[in-house]
Motif scaffolding. Sequence first.
Motif, PDB file in Angstrom:
ATOM      1  N   VAL A  10      51.592  38.599  42.130  1.00 55.11           N
ATOM      2  CA  VAL A  10      50.305  38.525  41.467  1.00 55.11           C
ATOM      3  C   VAL A  10      50.404  37.868  40.062  1.00 55.11           C
ATOM      4  N   ILE A  11      49.071  37.427  40.174  1.00 57.34           N
ATOM      5  CA  ILE A  11      48.673  36.624  39.069  1.00 57.34           C
ATOM      6  C   ILE A  11      47.810  37.009  37.377  1.00 57.34           C
ATOM      7  N   ASP A  12      48.808  37.231  36.459  1.00 54.12           N
ATOM      8  CA  ASP A  12      48.407  38.018  35.184  1.00 54.12           C
ATOM      9  C   ASP A  12      47.323  36.879  34.927  1.00 54.12           C
ATOM     10  N   SER A  13      46.390  38.055  33.256  1.00 53.59           N
ATOM     11  CA  SER A  13      45.530  37.051  32.311  1.00 53.59           C
ATOM     12  C   SER A  13      45.704  36.160  31.987  1.00 53.59           C
ATOM     13  N   LYS A  14      47.005  35.759  31.206  1.00 56.20           N
ATOM     14  CA  LYS A  14      47.452  34.262  30.956  1.00 56.20           C
ATOM     15  C   LYS A  14      46.678  32.876  31.746  1.00 56.20           C
ATOM     16  N   THR A  15      47.669  33.357  33.158  1.00 56.19           N
ATOM     17  CA  THR A  15      47.228  32.547  34.161  1.00 56.19           C
ATOM     18  C   THR A  15      45.900  32.309  35.023  1.00 56.19           C
ATOM     19  N   MET A  16      45.164  33.081  34.547  1.00 57.25           N
ATOM     20  CA  MET A  16      43.635  32.959  35.460  1.00 57.25           C
ATOM     21  C   MET A  16      42.825  32.625  34.327  1.00 57.25           C
ATOM     22  N   GLN A  17      43.588  32.489  32.997  1.00 55.17           N
ATOM     23  CA  GLN A  17      42.363  32.356  32.118  1.00 55.17           C
ATOM     24  C   GLN A  17      42.843  30.342  31.812  1.00 55.17           C
ATOM     25  N   THR A  18      44.041  30.249  32.222  1.00 51.36           N
ATOM     26  CA  THR A  18      44.533  29.201  31.689  1.00 51.36           C
ATOM     27  C   THR A  18      44.137  27.597  32.802  1.00 51.36           C
ATOM     28  N   LEU A  19      44.078  28.192  34.140  1.00 54.80           N
ATOM     29  CA  LEU A  19      43.805  27.515  35.370  1.00 54.80           C
ATOM     30  C   LEU A  19      42.048  27.084  35.329  1.00 54.80           C
ATOM     31  N   ALA A  20      42.062  26.126  36.029  1.00 54.57           N
ATOM     32  CA  ALA A  20      40.408  25.197  35.018  1.00 54.57           C
ATOM     33  C   ALA A  20      39.439  26.216  36.765  1.00 54.57           C
ATOM     34  N   LEU A  21      38.986  27.096  36.722  1.00 57.38           N
ATOM     35  CA  LEU A  21      38.237  27.461  38.026  1.00 57.38           C
ATOM     36  C   LEU A  21      36.684  27.375  37.386  1.00 57.38           C
ATOM     37  N   VAL A  84      31.339  43.982  46.537  1.00 57.30           N
ATOM     38  CA  VAL A  84      30.714  44.418  45.333  1.00 57.30           C
ATOM     39  C   VAL A  84      30.613  43.587  43.848  1.00 57.30           C
ATOM     40  N   VAL A  85      31.405  43.737  43.234  1.00 56.29           N
ATOM     41  CA  VAL A  85      31.868  43.100  42.269  1.00 56.29           C
ATOM     42  C   VAL A  85      32.671  42.843  41.890  1.00 56.29           C
ATOM     43  N   MET A  86      33.471  41.844  41.115  1.00 49.31           N
ATOM     44  CA  MET A  86      34.382  41.293  40.639  1.00 49.31           C
ATOM     45  C   MET A  86      33.930  41.106  39.357  1.00 49.31           C
ATOM     46  N   PRO A  87      34.488  41.280  38.059  1.00 50.66           N
ATOM     47  CA  PRO A  87      34.573  41.260  36.510  1.00 50.66           C
ATOM     48  C   PRO A  87      34.990  40.178  36.350  1.00 50.66           C
ATOM     49  N   SER A  88      35.231  39.469  34.713  1.00 47.34           N
ATOM     50  CA  SER A  88      35.149  38.252  34.456  1.00 47.34           C
ATOM     51  C   SER A  88      36.464  38.206  34.736  1.00 47.34           C
ATOM     52  N   ILE A  89      36.768  36.870  34.361  1.00 45.05           N
ATOM     53  CA  ILE A  89      38.301  36.457  34.102  1.00 45.05           C
ATOM     54  C   ILE A  89      39.036  36.863  32.504  1.00 45.05           C
ATOM     55  N   ASP A  90      38.334  37.360  32.117  1.00 47.76           N
ATOM     56  CA  ASP A  90      38.338  38.293  30.252  1.00 47.76           C
ATOM     57  C   ASP A  90      38.827  39.057  30.545  1.00 47.76           C
ATOM     58  N   ALA A  91      38.053  40.213  31.598  1.00 49.96           N
ATOM     59  CA  ALA A  91      38.230  41.981  31.416  1.00 49.96           C
ATOM     60  C   ALA A  91      39.162  41.843  32.715  1.00 49.96           C
ATOM     61  N   LEU A  92      39.698  41.173  33.435  1.00 45.96           N
ATOM     62  CA  LEU A  92      40.952  40.980  34.582  1.00 45.96           C
ATOM     63  C   LEU A  92      42.867  41.397  33.667  1.00 45.96           C
ATOM     64  N   GLU A  93      43.326  42.362  33.775  1.00 45.90           N
ATOM     65  CA  GLU A  93      44.508  42.544  33.461  1.00 45.90           C
ATOM     66  C   GLU A  93      45.580  41.974  34.156  1.00 45.90           C
ATOM     67  N   GLU A  94      45.094  41.796  35.456  1.00 48.18           N
ATOM     68  CA  GLU A  94      46.098  41.064  36.801  1.00 48.18           C
ATOM     69  C   GLU A  94      45.273  41.249  37.774  1.00 48.18           C
ATOM     70  N   PHE A  95      45.733  40.040  38.852  1.00 48.71           N
ATOM     71  CA  PHE A  95      45.284  39.532  39.906  1.00 48.71           C
ATOM     72  C   PHE A  95      46.124  39.658  40.735  1.00 48.71           C
ATOM     73  N   ARG A  96      46.579  40.964  41.890  1.00 50.34           N
ATOM     74  CA  ARG A  96      47.570  41.172  43.101  1.00 50.34           C
ATOM     75  C   ARG A  96      47.215  41.164  44.147  1.00 50.34           C
ATOM     76  N   VAL A  97      47.821  40.268  44.791  1.00 47.68           N
ATOM     77  CA  VAL A  97      46.970  39.472  46.307  1.00 47.68           C
ATOM     78  C   VAL A  97      48.357  40.022  47.570  1.00 47.68           C
ATOM     79  N   ALA A  98      48.286  40.807  48.362  1.00 50.15           N
ATOM     80  CA  ALA A  98      48.547  41.570  49.260  1.00 50.15           C
ATOM     81  C   ALA A  98      49.076  40.888  50.635  1.00 50.15           C
ATOM     82  N   THR A  99      49.928  40.298  51.020  1.00 47.80           N
ATOM     83  CA  THR A  99      49.100  39.368  52.706  1.00 47.80           C
ATOM     84  C   THR A  99      50.332  40.163  53.990  1.00 47.80           C
ATOM     85  N   ASN A 100      51.115  40.386  53.444  1.00 46.70           N
ATOM     86  CA  ASN A 100      51.868  41.468  54.056  1.00 46.70           C
ATOM     87  C   ASN A 100      52.835  42.632  54.257  1.00 46.70           C
ATOM     88  N   ALA A 101      52.530  43.616  55.418  1.00 46.64           N
ATOM     89  CA  ALA A 101      54.181  44.594  55.013  1.00 46.64           C
ATOM     90  C   ALA A 101      53.238  45.157  53.922  1.00 46.64           C
TER      91      ALA A 101
END
Length: 189
Positions: A10-21, A84-101
């Motif tokens: 899980v990547i929270d909004s603070k992490t998304m906003q502070t990382l340089a993308l 289809v659509v991905m909101p801006s980083i400032d509009a996301l609360e969290e971003f979860r990537v599940a890779t297994n099971a």
Amino acid sequence: ERDTSDRSQVIDSKTMQTLALNGRNPVQLAQLTVGVTVSEPGARDESGYGFSANGARSLENNFLLDGIDNNSNLPDLLNETNYVVMPSIDALEEFRVATNAYGAELGRANGAVVNATVKSGTNQIHGVVYKFVRNQIFDARNYFDSTLPPYHQNQFGATLGGPIWRNRLFFFVDYEGLRVRQGQTYTQL
């Protein structure tokens, strides 16, 4: 997590906003998850930050937005993405990537399941206004260029959330714009 058997990050909004993308696309953060790498060479989403999870092709990932299907049937050839659509980083609360099971309710995916959750309104008015500028000042000159071609990228936007009816009904809106102006180098033999 002790509650489930899935492997996810899980990547929270603070992490998304502070990382340089570059381009402020949150899908780039999926490549930081265990078992994930850049998409296979020649994939339609290769330059759109596509990724391969657990050896599956990048087209086999499942994208959800607030738990709702966000997959394009074929990769979006204009944006080179599988969603289809991905909101801006400032509009996301969290971003979860599940890779297994992951659970059967997520279904469809042979690769990863990406679930983006949008922020919501609260009893307090809150928001953000931002603008990011990139230009050619720090770019290197191409070997074939006699002068440095112009490059101007402006990415700007705003979010706003608050109450409509206190403790019962809320609103949240966001806008993001991108303007790119660049020169091209052409060579002749």
